[in-house]
Design a protein around this motif. Structure first.
Motif: not given
Ligand code: IMP
Length: 191
Positions: A141-147
């Motif tokens: 869920s979600g496509s922000r941030g990393f890893g």
């Protein structure tokens, strides 16, 4: 140049980590500069040992105060896997691979850990740890941030994964923010 004027270098090639750490430190009026300094990464089950070896390696050939950070995802039902090997596991099986491995797991409890290491030349290196508890989601869920952000739901949040949060929201809860805030408070009273 007095120590007060010295630029702190954050040795990392990970631009996401840099943004998170510099965003947090700016709340304390501490500025850092990113430098992708190649360094020795020892293999160890301990993030502290890895961060300590890393900062000694980098600090040894840098004249400025230096920060390095080592972090990982620790899944309880997998005995702490992938832990210090998170970067390799992310590059190989990724978040989807972790979801597959977790299909039959009894518990989805997990934590992210961060260890920030700081070295001011001529002084002993210092470590600042941070941990956030949470669980592994059942889907991405979600496509922000990393890893592994899209599969980690922090316990102190509102049920969203880190991948669904803005950097500011993640910075209120994350393992890295806890480590960085510890460092910032120490730095402001000791530099
Ligand atoms: P390293 O600290 O560069 O060895 O990398 C740690 C690895 O752990 C990263 O490549 C990510 O896969 C994972 N990781 C560490 N911190 C985070 C985070 O804040 N969000 C998502 N994944 C993370």
């Amino acid at each position: 140049m007095s120590q007060l004027d010295e630029q702190v270098i954050f040795a990392t090639g990970n631009v996401h980590k840099y943004r998170e750490v510099s965003g947090l430190l700016s709340e304390y009026n501490i500025t850092i500069e990113q430098e992708d300094i190649k360094r020795l990464e020892i293999q160890s089950d301990s993030l502290e040992e890895i961060a300590m070896a890393s900062i000694k390696n980098v600090g040894g050939h840098h004249g400025s105060p230096v920060l390095v950070e080592d972090s990982g995802l620790f899944i309880d039902s997998l005995g702490g896997f992938p832990g210090p090997y998170s970067s390799y596991v992310y590059r190989t099986i990724g978040s989807i691979g972790i979801l597959q491995v977790m299909k039959e797991a009894d518990s989805r409890d997990a934590s992210f850990k961060s260890v920030l290491a700081y070295l001011n030349p001529g002084n002993e290196p210092l470590l600042f740890p941070g941990v956030v508890s949470g669980r592994i989601s059942t889907s991405l869920s979600g496509s922000r941030g990393f890893g592994f952000d899209p599969i980690f739901v922090p316990n102190e949040g509102d049920g969203r994964t880190f991948g669904e949060m803005t950097m500011q929201e993640k910075n209120r809860l994350s393992h890295r923010s806890k480590a960085v805030r510890r460092f910032a408070l120490w730095y402001l009273s000791n530099r």
